[in-house]
Motif scaffolding. Structure first.
Motif, mmCIF file in Angstrom:
data_model
loop_
_atom_site.group_PDB
_atom_site.id
_atom_site.type_symbol
_atom_site.label_atom_id
_atom_site.label_comp_id
_atom_site.label_asym_id
_atom_site.label_seq_id
_atom_site.Cartn_x
_atom_site.Cartn_y
_atom_site.Cartn_z
ATOM 1 N N GLN A 30 29.148 41.862 -42.699
ATOM 2 C CA GLN A 30 28.191 42.384 -41.723
ATOM 3 C C GLN A 30 26.995 42.957 -42.468
ATOM 4 O OE1 GLN A 30 28.727 42.741 -38.006
ATOM 5 N NE2 GLN A 30 29.880 40.961 -38.713
ATOM 6 N N VAL A 31 25.803 42.564 -42.066
ATOM 7 C CA VAL A 31 24.594 43.086 -42.704
ATOM 8 C C VAL A 31 23.763 43.844 -41.676
ATOM 9 C CG1 VAL A 31 22.492 42.475 -43.975
ATOM 10 C CG2 VAL A 31 24.601 41.180 -44.351
ATOM 11 N N GLN A 32 23.333 45.093 -42.070
ATOM 12 C CA GLN A 32 22.553 45.932 -41.152
ATOM 13 C C GLN A 32 21.057 45.629 -41.242
ATOM 14 O OE1 GLN A 32 23.301 50.350 -40.970
ATOM 15 N NE2 GLN A 32 21.096 50.402 -41.394
ATOM 16 N N HIS A 33 20.421 45.530 -40.073
ATOM 17 C CA HIS A 33 18.968 45.343 -39.998
ATOM 18 C C HIS A 33 18.398 46.406 -39.068
ATOM 19 C CE1 HIS A 33 19.506 41.265 -41.660
ATOM 20 N NE2 HIS A 33 20.570 41.221 -40.884
ATOM 21 N N THR A 34 17.086 46.604 -39.123
ATOM 22 C CA THR A 34 16.429 47.553 -38.220
ATOM 23 C C THR A 34 15.325 46.843 -37.452
ATOM 24 O OG1 THR A 34 16.846 49.289 -39.853
ATOM 25 C CG2 THR A 34 15.306 49.819 -38.077
ATOM 26 N N ALA A 35 15.388 46.946 -36.138
ATOM 27 C CA ALA A 35 14.311 46.415 -35.289
ATOM 28 C C ALA A 35 13.418 47.584 -34.903
ATOM 29 C CB ALA A 35 14.906 45.781 -34.034
ATOM 30 N N ASP A 87 12.327 63.352 -30.533
ATOM 31 C CA ASP A 87 11.840 62.813 -29.266
ATOM 32 C C ASP A 87 11.848 61.278 -29.276
ATOM 33 O OD1 ASP A 87 10.790 63.798 -26.731
ATOM 34 O OD2 ASP A 87 8.967 62.680 -27.247
ATOM 35 N N ILE A 88 11.575 60.680 -30.447
ATOM 36 C CA ILE A 88 11.547 59.222 -30.568
ATOM 37 C C ILE A 88 12.956 58.653 -30.413
ATOM 38 C CG2 ILE A 88 11.160 57.300 -32.197
ATOM 39 C CD1 ILE A 88 8.736 58.903 -33.289
ATOM 40 N N GLY A 89 13.927 59.359 -31.014
ATOM 41 C CA GLY A 89 15.322 58.915 -30.903
ATOM 42 C C GLY A 89 15.599 57.674 -31.733
ATOM 43 N N GLY A 90 16.612 56.888 -31.341
ATOM 44 C CA GLY A 90 16.973 55.690 -32.090
ATOM 45 C C GLY A 90 17.712 56.033 -33.369
ATOM 46 N N ASP A 91 17.842 55.052 -34.258
ATOM 47 C CA ASP A 91 18.570 55.262 -35.511
ATOM 48 C C ASP A 91 17.644 55.715 -36.641
ATOM 49 O OD1 ASP A 91 21.114 54.361 -34.480
ATOM 50 O OD2 ASP A 91 20.214 52.357 -34.443
ATOM 51 N N GLU A 92 16.404 55.246 -36.598
ATOM 52 C CA GLU A 92 15.416 55.650 -37.602
ATOM 53 C C GLU A 92 14.097 55.850 -36.882
ATOM 54 O OE1 GLU A 92 15.059 53.245 -41.232
ATOM 55 O OE2 GLU A 92 16.991 52.361 -40.710
ATOM 56 N N GLY A 145 13.288 52.922 -34.695
ATOM 57 C CA GLY A 145 14.058 51.874 -35.357
ATOM 58 C C GLY A 145 15.464 51.824 -34.792
ATOM 59 N N GLU A 146 15.914 50.599 -34.389
ATOM 60 C CA GLU A 146 17.289 50.477 -33.892
ATOM 61 C C GLU A 146 18.049 49.487 -34.765
ATOM 62 O OE1 GLU A 146 17.121 49.783 -29.686
ATOM 63 O OE2 GLU A 146 16.305 51.790 -29.328
ATOM 64 N N HIS A 147 19.218 49.899 -35.157
ATOM 65 C CA HIS A 147 20.020 49.069 -36.050
ATOM 66 C C HIS A 147 20.704 47.937 -35.280
ATOM 67 C CE1 HIS A 147 20.466 52.660 -39.040
ATOM 68 N NE2 HIS A 147 19.290 52.079 -39.102
ATOM 69 N N TYR A 148 20.787 46.773 -35.915
ATOM 70 C CA TYR A 148 21.633 45.697 -35.382
ATOM 71 C C TYR A 148 22.249 44.980 -36.578
ATOM 72 C CZ TYR A 148 17.757 42.519 -36.508
ATOM 73 O OH TYR A 148 16.788 41.817 -37.165
ATOM 74 N N TYR A 149 23.311 44.220 -36.307
ATOM 75 C CA TYR A 149 24.082 43.630 -37.400
ATOM 76 C C TYR A 149 24.176 42.120 -37.244
ATOM 77 C CZ TYR A 149 25.217 48.484 -38.155
ATOM 78 O OH TYR A 149 25.115 49.812 -38.396
#
Ligand SMILES: [Zn+2]
Ligand SMILES: [Zn+2]
Length: 366
Positions: A195-200, A281-286, A176-180
Motif C-alpha cells: 500500500q502506498v500513501q498519496h495526498t490529494a 479550520d482547514i482540517g483533512g490530513d495535511e 490534503g487528504e490521504h489515499y492509498y
C-alpha cells in the motif's frame, strides 16, 4: 526644635524608615518594606484596582521619542545627599547603595509602568532553586557548587509590553487528504504488493477569530528574547496596579524597546497561533496555509513589570548571569563547563565502546 525629614527631590522616591530614617527596601514575597539597618518594617497598602489597560491605537497615533534617546534623570539620594544621573526605573545609589526609585518620566515621554506581577518566590526559595540548578548541571566544575550563595541574589523587574487583541483572519490554503494505492513489486524473484500513501490537495479558505490576552513582548533586549521565552511564563492575570514602593531595593531597567516595536513582535507571536487555528479550520490530513489577512480590533496594552531574581557569579575570572523566574522558580542561566569532566567522559565512552566491541567480536568467534 526638630528637623523635618529631607524631602526627596521630585523625580525620585525613597521611603524613610520610621525608626532610623534610612531608606527602606521592599521585601519580595511579602507586602512590606523593611529597614536594612534597624529591621523596622512598614506594610504597603496594595492598590485596590488591578492594573489598567490602555487603548493601543490612540497611543500609537501620537508621536513618541524613542526610549533609547531619552536622557538620564538627575537624582539626589536622601540617605547620603549625593547627586547622580540615573537611567533606570529602580536601582541603587552609587555612593551609599541605598535604594532609589526614579519616577521622573522625561516630560511624559517615558511611559510609566501600568502594572506589577508580584513576587511569589522569596529570596530564600530562589536560592534553593539556584542551588538545585547549579548542582544538577552536566559537566559543571565541582567548584560551581561552592559559588552558590543566596546573598548574591538581587530582586529585579523586567519591563514587558502586554497586548490584548481581538483578531479576525481571512485565509486561503489547501487541504490534503490521504489515499492509498496498491503497487506490485518484485523481491527475490517473487511478486508482492504494498500500500502506498498519496495526498490529494483541495483548495480551502475561511475565516478564524481569536481573542488574545496579555501577549507578552519584552521591553528589553538583554536578556535576549530566546532566553526570556525559556524563563517564562509569568502569571500576568495576577498583576496589581503600579506602586513605586514595590520597586525600592530592586533593579528595574527602563524599557528600551518601544511599544510600537513591541506590538510588531506580539503580532508575530499571534500569527503563529492564528496559523495553527487556520490549520485546525482547514482540517483533512495535511494542510497548507497560503495567505492570512488579519484585522485587529479592541487592541489594549499595558507596560508590565515581571519579577525575577538575578544572580551574578564569577567563575575562573569569567562573569556568569543566572535568572530565576520569581513566579515559578524556573532557572535559566549561563554556566561554566569542566573540560576535564567532558574529556574524562569521552575517554570513558571510548573505553566502554572498545570493551563492547571486544566482547562482541569474541562472542562471534566462539
Ligand atoms: Zn531603620
Ligand atoms: Zn546615597
Amino acid at each position: 526644635m526638630t528637623t523635618p525629614p529631607p524631602l526627596p527631590k521630585p523625580g525620585s522616591h525613597q521611603y524613610a524608615c520610621p525608626s532610623c530614617g534610612a531608606a527602606l527596601e521592599f521585601q519580595p514575597g511579602t507586602a512590606g518594606l523593611s529597614c536594612p539597618y534597624c529591621k523596622a518594617s512598614l506594610d504597603i497598602t496594595a492598590p485596590e484596582a488591578g492594573s489598567t489597560k490602555l487603548d493601543y491605537m490612540s497611543y500609537a497615533a501620537l508621536s513618541h521619542v524613542p526610549a533609547v534617546q531619552l536622557p538620564a534623570c538627575e537624582v539626589v539620594c536622601v540617605n547620603c545627599g549625593s547627586s547622580q544621573q540615573m537611567s533606570v526605573v529602580a536601582g541603587r545609589c552609587q555612593s551609599c547603595k541605598g535604594p532609589i526609585v526614579v519616577t521622573d518620566d522625561c516630560g511624559g515621554e517615558l511611559k510609566a509602568p501600568d502594572g506589577i506581577v508580584p513576587f511569589v518566590v522569596t529570596k530564600a526559595q530562589a536560592g534553593e532553586h539556584f542551588k538545585k540548578w547549579a548542582t544538577t548541571r552536566w559537566f559543571a566544575p565541582t567548584a560551581l557548587k561552592k559559588v552558590v550563595r543566596t546573598e548574591s541574589m538581587r530582586g529585579a523587574y523586567l519591563p514587558h509590553w502586554g497586548f490584548d487583541d481581538a483578531t479576525t483572519t481571512d485565509y486561503t490554503g489547501q487541504r490534503g487528504e490521504h489515499y492509498y494505492t496498491t503497487e506490485t513489486y518484485t523481491e527475490n524473484g517473487q511478486t508482492r504488493t504494498r500500500q502506498v500513501q498519496h495526498t490529494a490537495w483541495y483548495p480551502a479558505s475561511g475565516r478564524v477569530s481569536r481573542d488574545f490576552v496579555d501577549v507578552l513582548s519584552p521591553g528589553v533586549t538583554e536578556p535576549d528574547h530566546e532566553m526570556l521565552e525559556k524563563l517564562g511564563p509569568w502569571s500576568t492575570a495576577n498583576a496589581t496596579g503600579y506602586q513605586s514602593e514595590f520597586l525600592a531595593g530592586t533593579d528595574a531597567p527602563r524599557y528600551s524597546v518601544d511599544a510600537a516595536d513591541g506590538f510588531g513582535y506580539a503580532k508575530q507571536v499571534m500569527a503563529g497561533v492564528i496559523e495553527d487555528d487556520c490549520r485546525q479550520d482547514i482540517g483533512g490530513d495535511e494542510q497548507r496555509v497560503g495567505s492570512m489577512t488579519t484585522s485587529d480590533s479592541d487592541v489594549l496594552f499595558r507596560l508590565l513589570l515581571l519579577p525575577l531574581w538575578l544572580a551574578t557569579y564569577v567563575f575562573a575570572g569569567e562573569l556568569f548571569q543566572v535568572y530565576v523566574n520569581a513566579n515559578t522558580g524556573k532557572v535559566i542561566g549561563q554556566r561554566p563547563y569542566s573540560w576535564i569532566k567532558i574529556t574524562a567522559a569521552v575517554i570513558v565512552g571510548l573505553i566502554v565502546a572498545g570493551v563492547v566491541f571486544y566482547l562482541y567480536r569474541n562472542g562471534h568467534q566462539s
